[in-house]
Write a protein that holds these residues in place. Structure first.
Motif, PDB file in Angstrom:
ATOM      1  N   PHE A  40      18.504  29.375  -2.903  1.00 25.06           N
ATOM      2  CA  PHE A  40      18.567  30.831  -2.775  1.00 25.06           C
ATOM      3  C   PHE A  40      18.633  31.523  -4.132  1.00 25.06           C
ATOM      4  CE2 PHE A  40      20.063  29.343   1.383  1.00 25.06           C
ATOM      5  CZ  PHE A  40      19.113  29.977   2.171  1.00 25.06           C
ATOM      6  N   LEU A  41      19.030  30.789  -5.166  1.00 25.85           N
ATOM      7  CA  LEU A  41      18.910  31.331  -6.521  1.00 25.85           C
ATOM      8  C   LEU A  41      17.433  31.532  -6.863  1.00 25.85           C
ATOM      9  CD1 LEU A  41      20.262  32.143  -9.185  1.00 25.85           C
ATOM     10  CD2 LEU A  41      20.120  29.734  -9.883  1.00 25.85           C
ATOM     11  N   ALA A  42      16.596  30.569  -6.467  1.00 26.98           N
ATOM     12  CA  ALA A  42      15.150  30.686  -6.683  1.00 26.98           C
ATOM     13  C   ALA A  42      14.555  31.809  -5.837  1.00 26.98           C
ATOM     14  CB  ALA A  42      14.465  29.361  -6.364  1.00 26.98           C
ATOM     15  N   VAL A  43      15.035  31.961  -4.608  1.00 25.52           N
ATOM     16  CA  VAL A  43      14.555  33.035  -3.726  1.00 25.52           C
ATOM     17  C   VAL A  43      14.943  34.407  -4.285  1.00 25.52           C
ATOM     18  CG1 VAL A  43      14.767  34.070  -1.428  1.00 25.52           C
ATOM     19  CG2 VAL A  43      14.562  31.589  -1.662  1.00 25.52           C
ATOM     20  N   GLY A  44      16.186  34.536  -4.761  1.00 23.91           N
ATOM     21  CA  GLY A  44      16.627  35.786  -5.369  1.00 23.91           C
ATOM     22  C   GLY A  44      15.856  36.112  -6.634  1.00 23.91           C
ATOM     23  N   ASN A  45      15.539  35.080  -7.404  1.00 22.85           N
ATOM     24  CA  ASN A  45      14.723  35.269  -8.608  1.00 22.85           C
ATOM     25  C   ASN A  45      13.362  35.854  -8.257  1.00 22.85           C
ATOM     26  OD1 ASN A  45      13.862  34.747 -11.437  1.00 22.85           O
ATOM     27  ND2 ASN A  45      12.588  33.172 -10.499  1.00 22.85           N
ATOM     28  N   LEU A  46      12.746  35.348  -7.199  1.00 23.38           N
ATOM     29  CA  LEU A  46      11.451  35.865  -6.753  1.00 23.38           C
ATOM     30  C   LEU A  46      11.567  37.320  -6.302  1.00 23.38           C
ATOM     31  CD1 LEU A  46       8.453  35.329  -6.053  1.00 23.38           C
ATOM     32  CD2 LEU A  46       9.227  34.587  -3.780  1.00 23.38           C
ATOM     33  N   ALA A  47      12.646  37.665  -5.614  1.00 27.13           N
ATOM     34  CA  ALA A  47      12.829  39.038  -5.133  1.00 27.13           C
ATOM     35  C   ALA A  47      12.975  40.019  -6.301  1.00 27.13           C
ATOM     36  CB  ALA A  47      14.052  39.108  -4.218  1.00 27.13           C
TER      37      ALA A  47
ATOM     38  N   GLU B  56       6.144  35.778 -11.700  1.00 25.68           N
ATOM     39  CA  GLU B  56       5.808  35.579 -10.282  1.00 25.68           C
ATOM     40  C   GLU B  56       5.145  34.224 -10.081  1.00 25.68           C
ATOM     41  OE1 GLU B  56       5.024  37.336  -6.205  1.00 25.68           O
ATOM     42  OE2 GLU B  56       6.291  37.961  -7.861  1.00 25.68           O
ATOM     43  N   SER B  57       4.222  33.904 -10.966  1.00 17.56           N
ATOM     44  CA  SER B  57       3.529  32.624 -10.907  1.00 17.56           C
ATOM     45  C   SER B  57       4.513  31.471 -11.078  1.00 17.56           C
ATOM     46  CB  SER B  57       2.446  32.569 -11.991  1.00 17.56           C
ATOM     47  OG  SER B  57       1.741  31.358 -11.950  1.00 17.56           O
TER      48      SER B  57
ATOM     49  N   ALA C 143      -4.600  42.678  -4.920  1.00 18.08           N
ATOM     50  CA  ALA C 143      -4.095  41.321  -5.155  1.00 18.08           C
ATOM     51  C   ALA C 143      -2.780  41.334  -5.918  1.00 18.08           C
ATOM     52  CB  ALA C 143      -5.143  40.508  -5.932  1.00 18.08           C
ATOM     53  N   SER C 144      -2.550  42.369  -6.725  1.00 18.30           N
ATOM     54  CA  SER C 144      -1.320  42.456  -7.506  1.00 18.30           C
ATOM     55  C   SER C 144      -0.186  43.108  -6.720  1.00 18.30           C
ATOM     56  CB  SER C 144      -1.566  43.253  -8.789  1.00 18.30           C
ATOM     57  OG  SER C 144      -2.573  42.654  -9.568  1.00 18.30           O
ATOM     58  N   CYS C 145      -0.512  44.091  -5.881  1.00 19.83           N
ATOM     59  CA  CYS C 145       0.516  44.887  -5.207  1.00 19.83           C
ATOM     60  C   CYS C 145       0.982  44.291  -3.879  1.00 19.83           C
ATOM     61  CB  CYS C 145       0.010  46.311  -4.973  1.00 19.83           C
ATOM     62  SG  CYS C 145      -0.328  47.234  -6.498  1.00 19.83           S
ATOM     63  N   LEU C 146       0.123  43.571  -3.185  1.00 18.59           N
ATOM     64  CA  LEU C 146       0.490  43.074  -1.859  1.00 18.59           C
ATOM     65  C   LEU C 146       1.478  41.906  -1.868  1.00 18.59           C
ATOM     66  CD1 LEU C 146      -2.796  43.342   0.256  1.00 18.59           C
ATOM     67  CD2 LEU C 146      -0.742  44.747   0.373  1.00 18.59           C
ATOM     68  N   PRO C 147       1.334  40.898  -2.748  1.00 19.29           N
ATOM     69  CA  PRO C 147       2.290  39.782  -2.705  1.00 19.29           C
ATOM     70  C   PRO C 147       3.752  40.184  -2.821  1.00 19.29           C
ATOM     71  CG  PRO C 147       0.379  39.154  -3.999  1.00 19.29           C
ATOM     72  CD  PRO C 147       0.219  40.612  -3.675  1.00 19.29           C
ATOM     73  N   PRO C 148       4.155  41.078  -3.746  1.00 15.38           N
ATOM     74  CA  PRO C 148       5.570  41.471  -3.788  1.00 15.38           C
ATOM     75  C   PRO C 148       6.056  42.145  -2.525  1.00 15.38           C
ATOM     76  CG  PRO C 148       4.478  42.067  -5.842  1.00 15.38           C
ATOM     77  CD  PRO C 148       3.399  41.664  -4.883  1.00 15.38           C
ATOM     78  N   CYS C 149       5.140  42.767  -1.777  1.00 18.95           N
ATOM     79  CA  CYS C 149       5.497  43.393  -0.498  1.00 18.95           C
ATOM     80  C   CYS C 149       5.594  42.356   0.619  1.00 18.95           C
ATOM     81  CB  CYS C 149       4.451  44.460  -0.158  1.00 18.95           C
ATOM     82  SG  CYS C 149       4.599  45.175   1.482  1.00 18.95           S
ATOM     83  N   ILE C 150       4.714  41.365   0.585  1.00 19.94           N
ATOM     84  CA  ILE C 150       4.649  40.359   1.647  1.00 19.94           C
ATOM     85  C   ILE C 150       5.711  39.281   1.487  1.00 19.94           C
ATOM     86  CG2 ILE C 150       3.174  38.553   2.633  1.00 19.94           C
ATOM     87  CD1 ILE C 150       0.772  40.314   1.950  1.00 19.94           C
ATOM     88  N   ASN C 151       6.046  38.928   0.256  1.00 22.44           N
ATOM     89  CA  ASN C 151       6.950  37.799  -0.008  1.00 22.44           C
ATOM     90  C   ASN C 151       8.271  37.855   0.757  1.00 22.44           C
ATOM     91  OD1 ASN C 151       5.025  36.733  -1.678  1.00 22.44           O
ATOM     92  ND2 ASN C 151       6.060  37.243  -3.582  1.00 22.44           N
ATOM     93  N   PRO C 152       9.021  38.971   0.695  1.00 20.30           N
ATOM     94  CA  PRO C 152      10.306  38.973   1.405  1.00 20.30           C
ATOM     95  C   PRO C 152      10.153  38.909   2.920  1.00 20.30           C
ATOM     96  CG  PRO C 152       9.796  41.162   0.567  1.00 20.30           C
ATOM     97  CD  PRO C 152       8.794  40.231  -0.032  1.00 20.30           C
TER      98      PRO C 152
END
Length: 332
Positions: A64-71, A115-116, A284-293
């Motif tokens: 969850f540290l990795a998940v929080g990092n992604l968020a 992100e990568s 391609a840049s804007c959708l992943p941060p919206c979809i990830n959570p």
């Protein structure tokens, strides 16, 4: 709707650029309404994930540290581009000063790189959990995960700071119209009137180092995972192991496939129409941060339970207050 270039309405000697990526698109207002929706969803859901992980001590684990990092990365990645695009549409002012352009360039590419790396770190977590289940707790500790995340941040911020810093060596004496949706690296250095061979070389190297490199690591991780899974004797064990990887694979596909396609076909082969490249790259840049959570974080059982409890808590408190008032009235 055509975006009007602010240069026609003001006289300014301030060095800077004009962002003209969306000038030729018809019905662009619909797209910006969509971007506003994407940004609101990005902020709400990623903030919810960060809050749930931060204030629940039972979620203070390497995964969850990795998940929080992604968020956190998702939140910053969309915040550096979408508000500026909406501002250009609403205010009709597409001018950005040179220093602010470099700041936006740095933030976008730094968090795009992170992100990568964050997706690669999640692949590392799955690799250890499935391939080394008995040693998972000893290998993947909070300390080791913190070190991995810290190294990825230091490397990404350092290499992007260098690549952005060398942009100050360029001189812009001709066109200052950037055909992109933000201060993009390649469209900006191509406007220079002096030699930009160094910047082109750095851009080519970073494409492989920061995009292809982590993607290759993810592919190799899943090759190892598949080998381990097919060695399992129980069919149920195979299904359960693979089921834990489905959401992550969706994130990888949504993030890497469009970007690698656009950069390869558009940047090197020049086979994509410039207008379509700008629109495709922005999506391609804007959708992943919206979809990830939505696809990954909030579908994780532990986060889902605590997020639902957080949402239902105000309702329960309201019911308890109502019941206590009724009890008081009865006693009276």
């Amino acid at each position: 709707m055509v975006l009007l270039e602010s240069a026609t309405k003001r006289v300014s000697v301030e060095p800077g650029f004009y962002i003209i990526g969306f000038e030729t698109f018809p019905s662009i207002s619909v797209y910006f309404i969509f971007l506003a929706f994407v940004y609101v969803v990005t902020v709400l859901f990623n903030s919810l994930v960060i809050y749930v992980i931060a204030f629940n001590h039972c979620l203070h684990t390497p995964k969850f540290l990795a998940v929080g990092n992604l968020a956190v990365i998702d939140l910053f990645l969309n915040s550096c581009t979408i508000p500026s695009m909406i501002k250009i549409f609403l205010v009709k002012d597409n001018f950005i000063p040179f220093n602010l352009c470099l700041v936006q360039m740095f933030v976008y590419y730094a968090f795009g790189t992170l992100e990568s790396y964050a997706l690669a770190i999640l692949a590392y977590d799955r690799l250890i959990a499935i391939c080394f289940p008995l040693r998972h707790n000893s290998i993947n500790t909070m300390r080791s995960m913190s070190c991995v995340i810290s190294v990825s941040w230091c490397f990404a911020l350092g290499i992007i700071a260098f690549s952005t810093g060398i942009m100050t060596q360029l001189s812009f004496c001709n066109s200052v119209r950037v055909f992109s949706y933000f201060c993009d690296y390649a469209p900006v250095f191509r406007l220079a009137c002096n030699d930009y061979t160094m910047q082109w070389s750095v851009a080519s190297l970073l494409t492989f180092l920061l995009l292809v490199g982590p993607f290759t690591f993810i592919l190799l991780s899943y090759v190892s995972i598949l080998v381990t899974v097919f060695r399992m004797k129980s069919l149920d064990s195979r299904v359960k192991a693979l089921a834990t990887c489905v959401e992550h694979l969706i994130l990888v596909a949504v993030f890497y496939i469009p970007l690698i396609t656009i950069f390869t076909v558009g940047f090197y082969l020049r086979l994509i129409d410039p207008d379509q490249r700008v629109l495709s790259l922005s999506l391609a840049s804007c959708l992943p941060p919206c979809i990830n959570p939505i696809v990954y974080s909030l579908k994780t059982k532990e986060i889902k339970i605590r997020a639902l409890a957080l949402v239902r808590k105000p309702k329960i408190d309201t019911q308890q207050i109502g019941q206590s008032k009724r009890v008081k009235k009865t006693h009276k």
